[in-house]
Scaffold this active site. Structure first.
Site: not given
Length: 329
Positions: A189, A202
């Site tokens: 990401s 995350y």
């Protein structure tokens, strides 16, 4: 024009062009040129690609893109019904290029590590080979840093990091034992490049993946490692995201007004990365691509921009939200 003036002009022009490309493109410059001048996705035809998290989102669309180009597929996720639907879509899109036996469905809960080896054995038994493992399964998070229960950190790392590493180690062992120059791909990401607000666990997980696979790349150069970092993309990612407390989900759907890359475009760029065996690439519509470059290569400018923009605005950009509810930022 003197030599020094000419050099100065070239340097200035170089940086101006770079900044323009960062603004105009929806991916990094290397991936953009690969999509235009690099190997076509069809160069993967006939290879066996195993995609985890293939029942929805980027994984599902990536499978469909590869199927169009005759890539043999292994599709894994927990939802068997959606996997079967994905398989039928892939077969239809291949227009006869793939037979039913060329798309293998293996239901797999990535957290059940004991089943990883059996699933891997099924792949090899069916296709007699594995060329590329795409580690795509995972979940995101939305939570305030100091309110996150430590058990959420553990749960998220179990899914987004440790399950990925465990399955990848099986693949690396297989590649080595069979003298195969194998390929591992990881869906990271832009949070793996820059610390994203309200996503501490995350962000930490994605940075951990970069560390693990960068170490693998340096330790075993015969293994090809690809890391893909998408920005905000149209999917059900936010609905399934972790929050600060165990057992709960963020459960916020993508809105029609959100500024996000389409899943189809994201998957196409992912396929380009695989075909061209790129080390690290990212994608995202403005200003995500621009922010990624600044964050990676100009940390002092990033610090200044963060002070100007503020974390609340940055969180809105990260989620693709034009006017989100402030309580959900």
């Amino acid at each position: 024009m003197g030599l020094l003036a000419a050099i100065g002009f070239i340097v200035i022009a170089y940086f101006v062009i770079q900044f323009l490309l960062w603004t105009l493109l929806d991916c990094d410059i290397e991936l953009f040129f690969a999509s235009k001048l690099g190997k076509p996705i069809s160069s993967l035809r006939g290879k066996v690609v195993w995609i985890t998290g293939a029942s929805s989102g980027i994984g599902r669309e990536l499978a469909k893109v590869l199927a169009v180009h005759g890539v043999k597929l292994v599709l894994s996720a927990r939802n068997l019904r959606e996997l079967e639907l994905t398989k039928q879509e892939c077969l239809s899109l291949s227009k006869g290029g793939l037979r039913a036996e060329d798309v293998l469905v293996i239901p797999l809960d990535m957290l059940k590590f004991a089943f990883h080896q059996d699933s891997f054995n099924r792949v090899i038994s069916h296709f007699r080979a594995l060329d590329i493992l795409v580690n795509n399964a995972g979940r995101s998070q939305r939570a305030e840093w100091n309110k996150i229960d430590i058990n959420v950190d553990r749960e998220l790392f179990e899914l987004d990091v440790f399950s990925v590493i465990h399955l990848s180690r099986l693949a690396v062992t297989y590649f080595e034992q069979n003298s195969i120059k194998g390929q591992l791909a990881v869906t990271s990401s832009t949070a793996g490049l820059i610390g994203a607000p309200n996503s501490a666990s995350y962000t930490g997980a994605k940075h951990a993946l970069h560390g693990y696979f960068e170490s693998l790349r340096n330790e075993k150069p015969e293994i090809n490692v690809n890391i893909y970092c998408p920005g905000p993309t149209v999917s059900n990612f936010l609905q399934e995201a972790f929050v600060e407390n165990p057992g709960l989900k963020y459960n916020q759907p993508v809105q029609p007004t959100d500024k996000r890359m389409t899943t189809e475009r994201c998957a196409y760029l992912y396929a380009v990365l695989l075909a061209n065996n790129k080390n690290l690439c990212w994608s995202g519509i403005f200003p995500i691509n621009w922010i990624a470059y600044i964050g990676c290569y100009y940390p002092n400018i990033k610090k200044l921009l963060l002070a100007i923009v503020g974390t609340r605005r940055l969180a809105k950009i990260r989620d693709g939200r034009n006017n989100p509810d402030p309580s959900q930022v």
